[in-house]
Scaffold this motif. Structure first.
Motif, PDB file in Angstrom:
ATOM      1  N   SER A 191       0.841  -1.193   0.000  1.00  0.00           N
ATOM      2  CA  SER A 191       0.000   0.000   0.000  1.00  0.00           C
ATOM      3  C   SER A 191       0.882   1.251   0.000  1.00  0.00           C
ATOM      4  CB  SER A 191      -0.901   0.013   1.237  1.00  0.00           C
ATOM      5  OG  SER A 191      -0.132   0.229   2.404  1.00  0.00           O
ATOM      6  N   ASP A 192       0.321   2.339  -0.461  1.00  0.00           N
ATOM      7  CA  ASP A 192       1.062   3.605  -0.467  1.00  0.00           C
ATOM      8  C   ASP A 192       1.433   4.018   0.953  1.00  0.00           C
ATOM      9  OD1 ASP A 192       1.002   3.803  -3.218  1.00  0.00           O
ATOM     10  OD2 ASP A 192      -0.820   5.023  -3.243  1.00  0.00           O
ATOM     11  N   ASN A 193       0.550   3.722   1.897  1.00  0.00           N
ATOM     12  CA  ASN A 193       0.805   4.056   3.293  1.00  0.00           C
ATOM     13  C   ASN A 193       2.035   3.297   3.815  1.00  0.00           C
ATOM     14  OD1 ASN A 193       0.383   5.204   5.832  1.00  0.00           O
ATOM     15  ND2 ASN A 193      -0.914   3.504   6.483  1.00  0.00           N
ATOM     16  N   LEU A 194       2.123   1.999   3.498  1.00  0.00           N
ATOM     17  CA  LEU A 194       3.265   1.199   3.930  1.00  0.00           C
ATOM     18  C   LEU A 194       4.553   1.701   3.284  1.00  0.00           C
ATOM     19  CD1 LEU A 194       4.455  -1.169   5.496  1.00  0.00           C
ATOM     20  CD2 LEU A 194       3.866  -2.645   3.544  1.00  0.00           C
ATOM     21  N   LYS A 195       4.484   2.035   2.015  1.00  0.00           N
ATOM     22  CA  LYS A 195       5.662   2.575   1.317  1.00  0.00           C
ATOM     23  C   LYS A 195       6.138   3.851   2.004  1.00  0.00           C
ATOM     24  CE  LYS A 195       4.270   0.910  -3.217  1.00  0.00           C
ATOM     25  NZ  LYS A 195       3.784   1.336  -4.535  1.00  0.00           N
ATOM     26  N   GLN A 196       5.195   4.715   2.348  1.00  0.00           N
ATOM     27  CA  GLN A 196       5.543   5.977   2.998  1.00  0.00           C
ATOM     28  C   GLN A 196       6.165   5.735   4.363  1.00  0.00           C
ATOM     29  OE1 GLN A 196       5.370   8.964   1.474  1.00  0.00           O
ATOM     30  NE2 GLN A 196       6.411   9.764   3.258  1.00  0.00           N
ATOM     31  N   GLN A 197       5.595   4.806   5.140  1.00  0.00           N
ATOM     32  CA  GLN A 197       6.123   4.496   6.464  1.00  0.00           C
ATOM     33  C   GLN A 197       7.556   3.960   6.371  1.00  0.00           C
ATOM     34  OE1 GLN A 197       2.945   1.816   7.786  1.00  0.00           O
ATOM     35  NE2 GLN A 197       2.715   3.133   9.575  1.00  0.00           N
ATOM     36  N   VAL A 219      14.284   8.231  -6.181  1.00  0.00           N
ATOM     37  CA  VAL A 219      14.816   7.353  -5.136  1.00  0.00           C
ATOM     38  C   VAL A 219      15.846   6.423  -5.751  1.00  0.00           C
ATOM     39  CG1 VAL A 219      14.188   5.579  -3.443  1.00  0.00           C
ATOM     40  CG2 VAL A 219      12.632   7.476  -3.873  1.00  0.00           C
ATOM     41  N   SER A 220      16.982   6.275  -5.077  1.00  0.00           N
ATOM     42  CA  SER A 220      18.055   5.441  -5.613  1.00  0.00           C
ATOM     43  C   SER A 220      17.664   3.964  -5.620  1.00  0.00           C
ATOM     44  CB  SER A 220      19.332   5.617  -4.789  1.00  0.00           C
ATOM     45  OG  SER A 220      19.192   5.011  -3.514  1.00  0.00           O
ATOM     46  N   SER A 221      18.330   3.200  -6.466  1.00  0.00           N
ATOM     47  CA  SER A 221      18.097   1.758  -6.529  1.00  0.00           C
ATOM     48  C   SER A 221      18.410   1.104  -5.196  1.00  0.00           C
ATOM     49  CB  SER A 221      18.971   1.125  -7.617  1.00  0.00           C
ATOM     50  OG  SER A 221      18.623   1.623  -8.874  1.00  0.00           O
ATOM     51  N   ARG A 222      19.439   1.581  -4.555  1.00  0.00           N
ATOM     52  CA  ARG A 222      19.819   1.036  -3.246  1.00  0.00           C
ATOM     53  C   ARG A 222      18.693   1.248  -2.236  1.00  0.00           C
ATOM     54  NH1 ARG A 222      25.564   2.095  -0.913  1.00  0.00           N
ATOM     55  NH2 ARG A 222      25.886   0.243  -2.169  1.00  0.00           N
ATOM     56  N   ASP A 223      18.129   2.467  -2.212  1.00  0.00           N
ATOM     57  CA  ASP A 223      17.034   2.745  -1.280  1.00  0.00           C
ATOM     58  C   ASP A 223      15.798   1.903  -1.602  1.00  0.00           C
ATOM     59  OD1 ASP A 223      18.419   4.503   0.342  1.00  0.00           O
ATOM     60  OD2 ASP A 223      17.775   6.278  -0.771  1.00  0.00           O
ATOM     61  N   CYS A 224      15.510   1.711  -2.885  1.00  0.00           N
ATOM     62  CA  CYS A 224      14.376   0.865  -3.265  1.00  0.00           C
ATOM     63  C   CYS A 224      14.614  -0.575  -2.803  1.00  0.00           C
ATOM     64  CB  CYS A 224      14.149   0.900  -4.776  1.00  0.00           C
ATOM     65  SG  CYS A 224      13.409   2.431  -5.368  1.00  0.00           S
ATOM     66  N   GLY A 225      15.837  -1.050  -2.956  1.00  0.00           N
ATOM     67  CA  GLY A 225      16.177  -2.392  -2.495  1.00  0.00           C
ATOM     68  C   GLY A 225      16.036  -2.517  -0.995  1.00  0.00           C
ATOM     69  N   ASN A 226      16.484  -1.488  -0.271  1.00  0.00           N
ATOM     70  CA  ASN A 226      16.346  -1.495   1.184  1.00  0.00           C
ATOM     71  C   ASN A 226      14.875  -1.474   1.595  1.00  0.00           C
ATOM     72  OD1 ASN A 226      19.103  -1.604   1.644  1.00  0.00           O
ATOM     73  ND2 ASN A 226      19.307   0.622   1.749  1.00  0.00           N
ATOM     74  N   MET A 227      14.058  -0.780   0.806  1.00  0.00           N
ATOM     75  CA  MET A 227      12.627  -0.726   1.090  1.00  0.00           C
ATOM     76  C   MET A 227      12.012  -2.118   0.932  1.00  0.00           C
ATOM     77  SD  MET A 227       9.743   1.499  -0.838  1.00  0.00           S
ATOM     78  CE  MET A 227       9.468   2.875   0.251  1.00  0.00           C
ATOM     79  N   VAL A 228      12.404  -2.825  -0.098  1.00  0.00           N
ATOM     80  CA  VAL A 228      11.887  -4.179  -0.330  1.00  0.00           C
ATOM     81  C   VAL A 228      12.321  -5.105   0.803  1.00  0.00           C
ATOM     82  CG1 VAL A 228      12.024  -6.195  -1.847  1.00  0.00           C
ATOM     83  CG2 VAL A 228      11.732  -3.909  -2.827  1.00  0.00           C
ATOM     84  N   LYS A 229      13.589  -5.013   1.210  1.00  0.00           N
ATOM     85  CA  LYS A 229      14.086  -5.840   2.318  1.00  0.00           C
ATOM     86  C   LYS A 229      13.278  -5.582   3.587  1.00  0.00           C
ATOM     87  CE  LYS A 229      18.883  -6.060   0.850  1.00  0.00           C
ATOM     88  NZ  LYS A 229      20.255  -5.643   1.163  1.00  0.00           N
ATOM     89  N   LYS A 230      13.017  -4.320   3.867  1.00  0.00           N
ATOM     90  CA  LYS A 230      12.257  -3.954   5.064  1.00  0.00           C
ATOM     91  C   LYS A 230      10.828  -4.490   4.972  1.00  0.00           C
ATOM     92  CE  LYS A 230      12.084  -1.605   8.902  1.00  0.00           C
ATOM     93  NZ  LYS A 230      12.861  -1.988  10.060  1.00  0.00           N
ATOM     94  N   ALA A 277       9.698   4.364   3.877  1.00  0.00           N
ATOM     95  CA  ALA A 277      10.572   5.433   3.388  1.00  0.00           C
ATOM     96  C   ALA A 277      10.939   6.385   4.520  1.00  0.00           C
ATOM     97  CB  ALA A 277       9.894   6.196   2.253  1.00  0.00           C
ATOM     98  N   GLN A 278       9.990   6.664   5.382  1.00  0.00           N
ATOM     99  CA  GLN A 278      10.260   7.542   6.515  1.00  0.00           C
ATOM    100  C   GLN A 278      11.257   6.886   7.471  1.00  0.00           C
ATOM    101  OE1 GLN A 278       6.696   8.831   8.461  1.00  0.00           O
ATOM    102  NE2 GLN A 278       7.718  10.562   9.421  1.00  0.00           N
ATOM    103  N   GLU A 279      11.060   5.591   7.736  1.00  0.00           N
ATOM    104  CA  GLU A 279      11.982   4.853   8.606  1.00  0.00           C
ATOM    105  C   GLU A 279      13.397   4.835   8.047  1.00  0.00           C
ATOM    106  OE1 GLU A 279      11.550   0.731  10.305  1.00  0.00           O
ATOM    107  OE2 GLU A 279       9.433   1.278  10.099  1.00  0.00           O
ATOM    108  N   LEU A 280      13.503   4.701   6.729  1.00  0.00           N
ATOM    109  CA  LEU A 280      14.812   4.593   6.093  1.00  0.00           C
ATOM    110  C   LEU A 280      15.415   5.958   5.742  1.00  0.00           C
ATOM    111  CD1 LEU A 280      14.148   1.521   3.773  1.00  0.00           C
ATOM    112  CD2 LEU A 280      15.338   1.554   5.979  1.00  0.00           C
TER     113      LEU A 280
END
Length: 59
Positions: A9-15, A34-45, A17-20
């Motif tokens: 959900s967009d809400n989860l993505k925002q949460q 958003v960098s590829s690294r940050d997107c990868g970190n978002m997926v891991k989280k 992203a805020q954490e990271l």
């Protein structure tokens, strides 16, 4: 090329992203800024959160 429907959900993505620490970039530029690294970190989280939720349901 068609766009895929998002699983998160967009809400989860925002949460996440805020954490990271890149929610400002996400809000201002969208995922194109958003960098590829940050997107990868978002997926891991997101995977970590899903695994935690699944473990809680199984117990």
């Amino acid at each position: 090329m068609s766009r895929r429907r998002s699983t998160m959900s967009d809400n989860l993505k925002q949460q996440i992203a805020q954490e990271l620490g890149f929610s400002d970039t996400l809000n201002q530029e969208g995922f194109s800024g958003v960098s590829s690294r940050d997107c990868g970190n978002m997926v891991k989280k997101a995977i970590e959160i899903a695994e935690r939720n699944m473990t809680g349901r199984l117990s």
